[in-house]
Motif scaffolding. Structure first.
Motif, PDB file in Angstrom:
ATOM      1  N   ALA A  24      26.767  14.466  -2.215  1.00  0.00           N
ATOM      2  CA  ALA A  24      26.663  15.773  -1.554  1.00  0.00           C
ATOM      3  C   ALA A  24      25.313  15.936  -0.868  1.00  0.00           C
ATOM      4  O   ALA A  24      25.231  16.382   0.281  1.00  0.00           O
ATOM      5  N   ARG A  25      24.242  15.561  -1.573  1.00  0.00           N
ATOM      6  CA  ARG A  25      22.903  15.708  -0.975  1.00  0.00           C
ATOM      7  C   ARG A  25      22.775  14.834   0.269  1.00  0.00           C
ATOM      8  O   ARG A  25      22.199  15.250   1.282  1.00  0.00           O
ATOM      9  N   ALA A  27      25.238  13.865   2.172  1.00  0.00           N
ATOM     10  CA  ALA A  27      26.076  14.467   3.228  1.00  0.00           C
ATOM     11  C   ALA A  27      25.320  15.623   3.887  1.00  0.00           C
ATOM     12  O   ALA A  27      25.345  15.779   5.111  1.00  0.00           O
ATOM     13  N   ALA A  28      24.643  16.409   3.080  1.00  0.00           N
ATOM     14  CA  ALA A  28      23.885  17.546   3.622  1.00  0.00           C
ATOM     15  C   ALA A  28      22.817  17.041   4.592  1.00  0.00           C
ATOM     16  O   ALA A  28      22.644  17.582   5.689  1.00  0.00           O
ATOM     17  N   HIS A  31      24.431  15.580   7.779  1.00  0.00           N
ATOM     18  CA  HIS A  31      25.008  16.606   8.665  1.00  0.00           C
ATOM     19  C   HIS A  31      23.948  17.582   9.171  1.00  0.00           C
ATOM     20  O   HIS A  31      24.269  18.572   9.830  1.00  0.00           O
ATOM     21  N   LEU A  33      21.855  19.615   7.417  1.00  0.00           N
ATOM     22  CA  LEU A  33      21.638  20.864   6.671  1.00  0.00           C
ATOM     23  C   LEU A  33      20.209  20.796   6.110  1.00  0.00           C
ATOM     24  O   LEU A  33      20.002  20.557   4.931  1.00  0.00           O
ATOM     25  N   HIS A  49      16.939  18.881   2.081  1.00  0.00           N
ATOM     26  CA  HIS A  49      18.153  19.620   2.439  1.00  0.00           C
ATOM     27  C   HIS A  49      17.982  21.089   2.079  1.00  0.00           C
ATOM     28  O   HIS A  49      17.223  21.424   1.167  1.00  0.00           O
ATOM     29  N   GLN A 160      26.764  23.858   9.903  1.00  0.00           N
ATOM     30  CA  GLN A 160      26.915  22.483   9.397  1.00  0.00           C
ATOM     31  C   GLN A 160      27.674  22.439   8.072  1.00  0.00           C
ATOM     32  O   GLN A 160      28.094  21.367   7.623  1.00  0.00           O
ATOM     33  N   ASP A 163      31.456  20.741   7.498  1.00  0.00           N
ATOM     34  CA  ASP A 163      31.534  19.283   7.386  1.00  0.00           C
ATOM     35  C   ASP A 163      30.981  18.781   6.059  1.00  0.00           C
ATOM     36  O   ASP A 163      31.476  17.787   5.520  1.00  0.00           O
ATOM     37  N   VAL A 164      29.975  19.457   5.544  1.00  0.00           N
ATOM     38  CA  VAL A 164      29.398  19.031   4.262  1.00  0.00           C
ATOM     39  C   VAL A 164      30.449  19.186   3.155  1.00  0.00           C
ATOM     40  O   VAL A 164      30.715  18.249   2.389  1.00  0.00           O
ATOM     41  N   HIS A 165      31.079  20.341   3.096  1.00  0.00           N
ATOM     42  CA  HIS A 165      32.085  20.546   2.040  1.00  0.00           C
ATOM     43  C   HIS A 165      33.333  19.692   2.252  1.00  0.00           C
ATOM     44  O   HIS A 165      33.941  19.226   1.289  1.00  0.00           O
ATOM     45  N   HIS A 167      33.392  16.755   3.395  1.00  0.00           N
ATOM     46  CA  HIS A 167      33.068  15.415   2.889  1.00  0.00           C
ATOM     47  C   HIS A 167      33.085  15.399   1.358  1.00  0.00           C
ATOM     48  O   HIS A 167      33.699  14.510   0.743  1.00  0.00           O
TER      49      HIS A 167
END
Ligand code: ADP
Ligand code: MG
Length: 476
Positions: A24-25, A27-28, A31, A33, A49, A160, A163-165, A167
């Motif tokens: 998750a981090r 991805a953030a 993307h 964030l 992030h 953003q 897209d983070v969620h 993923h």
């Protein structure tokens, strides 16, 4: 308590959770964030992030849609209030006697009014915030917390979040939930408003000036909007009050020049709290307000966002005066109002004091401030009211019914903090953008949403204050 979109295997298996948080981090970060760090808040060399929720949080679909649908009406309401000096004068009369900050803003408003406004193009970019109130029988309703008419933030970063969620939910094998993540791009919508106003200003070389803070940890939130403008070849500059003080001036036609560049729009991302101002900044604010530049917001629109105005709007008959012959609009707006009570001197204010002292836990005491962390709750309401109730200092506050959202579980990811399952509350924001040219509304839209979630331990404070995190609604 709801578990929203959290898979049980994640709460049960520590390793799975750690792995997912790492994904998750990343991805953030991938993307965009992003937020600058506490240690180097004005540098982009090393960044982190922005805080965000690992999973989306549940929001009732009908209430979500209600918030979006009400936004164009709130845009019109704010616009009308901003153009009603008599209303603002009456409503804020008691506040400006005791609150220096509002008084200074108001004196600029008067100054501009006397001189006659130079610019007939109005650009409003605001955010109306709500919580979902749950009554004793479990019934849910959408209640407005406040409307932000100046420096409403997180429209960029939140663009953003889908897209983070998506993923994270993909990796967590929650494909059903993944499909439910809504598109959301307030950055584009806010930029559309800025672009529209810039076009109407009608000078190709004139710039959009972001008026920014000394410390700019949240710069990427701005950059998303800024970059949307650059994509359209609309030039953007970023300046602090001090820089405008040193290099800004008005020409004979009251055009605003900063560092030799003509400014078409001043977009305030600063200037909403007393700490933002020195004597020089007040001079700069007055100069900008007197100029031909489009102010987002202009001083009247800034004042329309005060909590005292919000309280006054909840009074019977007031909405009707702004929307004569539009009972549906009145109903739609009023449906979102929580009970709000004046603390002005007099019998009505005395009744408010007595009511708050008798049952402090069902209210929030709000001073005339923006930026989070100022509200007063519970027994502290009694302490404060006991101290101020006999005199006019009490008029610096309003009293509001406390909204009680149903908590749901989530993991809040913040750099440097351990993972912990939290009981959380969410606050939904709807972004509004409008442009008026003289009498004509040439744009009036809801341009997206924001969901911020925080642990139930905190009764106040936003993302910038380090309390709330960015989130997405999972409509239920
Ligand atoms: P600010 O201008 O400082 O952001 P807000 O009115 O948004 O002021 O209040 C800050 C926070 O306090 C909100 O984000 C919300 O968490 C909480 N809050 C404000 N009003 C209420 C209310 N009526 N009931 C429950 N919580 C509230
Ligand atoms: Mg707020």
């Amino acid at each position: 308590m709801e578990f929203g979109g959290i898979p049980q295997e994640v709460t049960a298996d520590g390793q799975l959770l750690e792995d997912l948080a790492e994904v998750a981090r990343d991805a953030a970060l991938l993307h965009g964030l992003l937020m600058r760090t506490r240690d180097a808040p004005n540098s982009s060399e090393v960044v982190g992030h922005a805080p965000f929720a690992l999973f989306p949080s549940p929001v009732p679909k009908s209430l979500f849609l209600q918030a979006l649908a009400a936004q164009p009406l709130f845009n019109r309401l704010v616009d009308r209030i901003s153009r009603d000096p008599e209303f603002l004068e009456n409503v804020l009369a008691s506040t400006i006697k005791v609150d220096d900050f509002t008084a200074r803003l108001f004196s600029i408003y008067r100054h501009v009014l006397q001189e006659g406004p130079k610019q007939s193009i109005v650009l409003g970019l605001n955010r109306s915030d709500y919580m979902v109130d749950q009554d004793r029988d479990g019934g849910m309703s959408l209640k407005q917390i406040e409307i932000n008419t100046i420096a409403a933030s997180f429209g960029g970063l939140t663009s953003q979040m889908p897209d983070v969620h998506r993923h994270i939910l993909g990796v967590a094998e929650r494909l059903e939930d993944q499909k439910k993540i809504l598109d959301n791009n307030p950055a584009a919508g806010l930029a559309k408003g800025l672009a529209k106003a810039w076009e109407l200003y009608g000078s190709e070389r004139a710039v959009v000036m972001f008026l920014v803070e000394e410390i700019q940890r949240n710069i990427y939130d701005h950059r998303y909007i800024e970059n949307e403008l650059w994509k359209r070849n609309i030039p953007v500059i970023r300046r602090r009050f001090e820089e405008v003080f040193k290099t800004g001036s008005l020409d004979q036609e009251k055009r605003l020049f900063v560092g030799g560049k003509e400014v078409a729009i001043v977009y305030f991302r600063n200037g909403y709290m007393p700490q933002n101002y020195t004597e020089q900044s007040w001079e700069v604010r007055l100069m900008m307000e007197r100029s031909l530049a489009i102010k987002c917001p202009d001083i009247g629109t800034h004042l329309a966002g005060t909590k005292k105005v919000q309280q006054e709007l909840a009074r019977p008959g007031v909405l009707e005066s702004f929307f004569p012959n539009e009972p549906d609009a009145v109903d739609q707006i009023r449906a979102t109002f929580a009970g709000q009570y004046t603390l002005d001197m007099g019998e009505e204010g005395d009744r408010t004091v007595a009511m708050a002292l008798a049952e402090p836990d069902v209210f929030v005491l709000k001073p005339q401030r923006e930026g989070g962390g100022n509200n007063i709750y519970g027994s502290e309401i009694c302490q404060v009211l006991e101290a101020v109730k006999g005199g006019s200092e009490r008029t610096a506050y309003i009293l509001m019914d406390k909204i009680r959202p149903r908590p749901s579980h989530n993991y809040l990811l913040r750099p440097g903090e351990p993972l912990r399952l939290n009981a959380c509350l969410s606050e939904l924001g709807a972004f509004g953008a409008y442009v008026r040219h003289g009498k004509d509304m040439v744009m009036n839209e809801c341009v997206g949403h924001l969901l911020r979630t925080k642990s139930v331990e905190y009764s106040d404070g936003g993302v910038a204050a380090g309390v709330a995190v960015l989130d997405n609604p999972l409509l239920v």
